[in-house]
Write an enzyme that holds these catalytic residues in place. Structure first.
Site, short mmCIF file in Angstrom:
data_model
loop_
_atom_site.label_atom_id
_atom_site.label_comp_id
_atom_site.label_asym_id
_atom_site.label_seq_id
_atom_site.Cartn_x
_atom_site.Cartn_y
_atom_site.Cartn_z
N HIS A 276 0.84 -1.19 0.00
CA HIS A 276 0.00 0.00 0.00
C HIS A 276 0.88 1.24 0.00
O HIS A 276 1.91 1.29 0.68
CB HIS A 276 -0.89 -0.02 1.25
CG HIS A 276 -1.87 1.11 1.33
ND1 HIS A 276 -2.73 1.43 0.31
CD2 HIS A 276 -2.12 2.00 2.34
CE1 HIS A 276 -3.48 2.46 0.68
NE2 HIS A 276 -3.12 2.83 1.90
N ASN A 300 -3.37 8.98 4.43
CA ASN A 300 -3.88 7.84 3.67
C ASN A 300 -4.88 8.32 2.61
O ASN A 300 -5.20 9.51 2.54
CB ASN A 300 -4.54 6.84 4.63
CG ASN A 300 -4.61 5.44 4.06
OD1 ASN A 300 -4.25 5.18 2.90
ND2 ASN A 300 -5.08 4.50 4.85
#
Length: 333
Positions: A276, A300
């Site tokens: 990620h 994020n």
């Protein structure tokens, strides 16, 4: 059964905000579906309910252990509650390393000292939190975040840049744009293309479409990009002296999926299994610096309902926890 009952009673004694839940969790389930706009057919309802209940109970147990001092972060139910961890990793990550022929290496030895704390949000370098939806496109959001910061540093104007431009117009867009990518490949595309569109002119759709880039809507360019040596000291120097930095991390764990607040430390995290991409926008510490409570401040791309309004504090100076320094990079504009 008795042991479980005792655990619930102890939980109530420790924190009065915990509530006794019916065995079926019907009320909580329906409230969660309403909040997140979830609807299912009859067969899928049972499956998703079972997954959600398992996640719900895992979160409750973790938070009880947090109150006992076993963890430094809390977890919370969120929009991902009906996904098992395998499904979550497939749709909500998006880092896939690719071979890049040309790159510069960050010369960290040139920087002898750095501040104890840095937060580029406070300096105007960071756009609001975005959401990648159910598309493994975190690489694109990490890349635009780093580029947005560098363009602000150069022009003092903060423009949100288009992830959809990257998804549609890079060579792998048809089959792989929602299956992972590499931030340096995104920087290379912008360099070769001569620009990247604004978010406003080229809004996010969450899946690949026909390339519609128009040079008149460009708000950024890239001259080159830099790879940072894979250790935390170099990353700290880069964050302090350059600005927000694109990084990749191991986000495969349920604890990451349902992170809420505190300094994230996951014993199962690996330094070599990054899946990620996120953006490091600063670093700092809680309490006394000497207590070992230092963290990286991470932006994020899962919306503001996840984590600390879309952000996370991840353990810093813990042997490159979750591999956060391994694939760090930023563009030169």
């Amino acid at each position: 059964m008795i042991a479980v009952l005792l655990l619930v009673i102890l939980c109530l004694e420790v924190n009065s905000t915990f509530t006794i839940l019916g065995s079926s969790l019907d009320v909580e389930w329906h409230e969660w579906k309403t909040k997140h706009g979830k609807t299912y057919d009859e067969n899928e309802e049972n499956l998703r309910r079972a997954v959600w209940e398992k996640n719900f109970k895992m979160i409750e147990l973790h938070n009880w252990e947090y109150l006992q001092g076993k963890h430094d972060f809390t977890m919370a139910m969120n929009a991902f509650g009906d996904l098992n961890n395998t499904e979550f990793r497939k749709t909500m990550a998006g880092f896939r390393r690719q071979r890049i022929k040309r790159r510069r290496i960050f010369q960290d030895h040139l920087f002898l000292s750095v501040p104890k704390q840095v937060n580029w949000r406070e300096q105007g370098y960071v756009t609001p939190v975005k959401s990648q939806g159910h598309c493994a496109s975190s690489w694109a959001f990490s890349a635009t975040g780093a580029l947005e910061g560098q363009m602000f540093k150069k022009t003092r104007k903060l423009n949100a840049l288009s992830e959809q431009n990257l998804l549609d117009c890079m060579e792998f867009n048809v089959t792989h744009s929602c299956s992972g990518g590499f931030m340096q490949s995104a920087f290379q595309y912008v360099r070769d293309n001569g620009g990247l569109a604004t978010e406003e002119s080229y809004p996010y759709q969450g899946h690949a479409m026909e390339c519609r880039y128009q040079a008149k809507n460009s708000a950024a360019n890239v001259k080159d990009f830099v790879q940072i040596p894979g250790h935390e000291e170099a990353l700290m120097k880069a964050v302090a002296n350059v600005g927000p930095i694109s990084v990749a991390i191991d986000a495969r764990h349920s604890s990451f999926q349902f992170y809420e607040s505190g300094i994230y430390y996951e014993p199962k995290c690996k330094r070599v299994h990054q899946n990620h991409a996120v953006l490091v926008v600063g670093y700092g510490f809680e309490g006394e610096e000497s207590d070992g409570n230092s963290y990286w401040l991470v932006k994020n791309s899962w919306g503001e309902e996840w984590g600390i309004k879309g952000y996370m504090k991840i353990a810093k100076d813990w042997n490159n926890h979750c591999g956060i320094a391994t694939h760090a990079t930023y563009p030169i504009v």
